[in-house]
Scaffold this active site. Sequence first.
Site, PDB file in Angstrom:
ATOM      1  N   LYS A 197       0.838  -1.209   0.000  1.00 44.88           N
ATOM      2  CA  LYS A 197       0.000   0.000   0.000  1.00 44.88           C
ATOM      3  C   LYS A 197       0.871   1.256   0.000  1.00 44.88           C
ATOM      4  CE  LYS A 197      -3.760  -2.477   2.243  1.00 44.88           C
ATOM      5  NZ  LYS A 197      -4.438  -2.836   3.504  1.00 44.88           N
ATOM      6  N   GLN A 222      -4.227  -1.232   9.729  1.00 44.84           N
ATOM      7  CA  GLN A 222      -4.168  -2.562   9.121  1.00 44.84           C
ATOM      8  C   GLN A 222      -4.777  -3.597  10.061  1.00 44.84           C
ATOM      9  OE1 GLN A 222      -3.088  -3.320   5.940  1.00 44.84           O
ATOM     10  NE2 GLN A 222      -3.810  -5.392   6.358  1.00 44.84           N
ATOM     11  N   ASP A 267     -10.636   3.037   4.450  1.00 39.46           N
ATOM     12  CA  ASP A 267     -11.067   1.642   4.338  1.00 39.46           C
ATOM     13  C   ASP A 267     -12.590   1.529   4.394  1.00 39.46           C
ATOM     14  OD1 ASP A 267      -9.070  -0.153   3.816  1.00 39.46           O
ATOM     15  OD2 ASP A 267      -8.500  -0.455   5.913  1.00 39.46           O
TER      16      ASP A 267
END
Length: 288
Positions: free
Chosen positions: A55, A99, A122
Amino acid sequence: MAEAQVIDGNAVAARLRERVAAKVEQLTSAHGRRPGLATILVGDDPASEVYVRMKRNDSAEVGIESFHHEPGGDVSEQDLGELIGRLNADDRVDGILLQLPLPTHLDQAALVPLIEPGKDVDGLTPMNAGLLAQDQIGAMVPCTPAGVMELLDAADVELDGSRAVVIGRSILVGKPLVQLLLAANATVTHCHSHTRDLGAICREADVVVAAAGRPGLVTADMVSEGAVVIDVGTNRTDAGLVGDVDFEGVRAKARAITPVPGGVGPMTRAMLLVNTVAAAQANMAGGG
Ligand code: NAD
């Protein structure tokens, strides 16, 4: 019937990245700073380490600045919450990526909602999930289902009035995807581990999306001639990385199908960049 079109997620993702890079340049010259993405990696899960590295590399490639934080595997919930608070207040940070999964001593359900909804790239906070469920413009949509919708669009799949089946009901993939398909006027059947007669349900569908994490779950006898099959599953097996769909069998029957790897995976990564730039645009317009 001819063999299915294999939808190339790498190619669709590359086109998206080009568009993102152009937008990044435009925002940077207009506002004097680059869009910024903060990544938080807790613990030493090898897969998470790889995902975060990818990422950050993807961000660098399109000109997004990355701010990486590794607070240590034994960080307390309070300290991690405070880090999220500092990133929420930092004007250089447009997106925050925590994460997952977190180590077991940390409560994901308590920490994710601390992320400012406008920075929740997200799309996992209850606020963004609620906005999506209420069809509100401006919801930050989770990257994988957003990527599935882009792939369906790239393959010219007419969703309006179609019958779609989604297999899997996670908050990360299945549930938001159902919302997106409904918003596109598909008639959606939502299946999960307690669904009876999955094959009979799938055979009625124009579009089948498998997101169960079960190799070989969707076989050729379960799909109708000419269906479009999207395979979200990512399963590490002795035979390598495989999806939830029996690719070779289903390919002979479907109109279009995504491969694993090279289908949904690259789209998930590209949509994170899309979300980060959208967050930056809103943040910069607000003076941040
Ligand atoms: P999850 O484990 O949270 O959810 C799996 C869902 O599948 C559950 O809702 C469960 O009810 C359903 N399910 C399990 N077995 C089933 C069965 N036999 N029949 C019908 N439904 C069944 O998983 P998730 O996070 O939603 O991920 C699903 C899969 O997608 C995993 O393989 C994951 O690795 C993959 N994934 C891929 C990407 C990508 O970018 N390609 C992103 C996220 C997840």
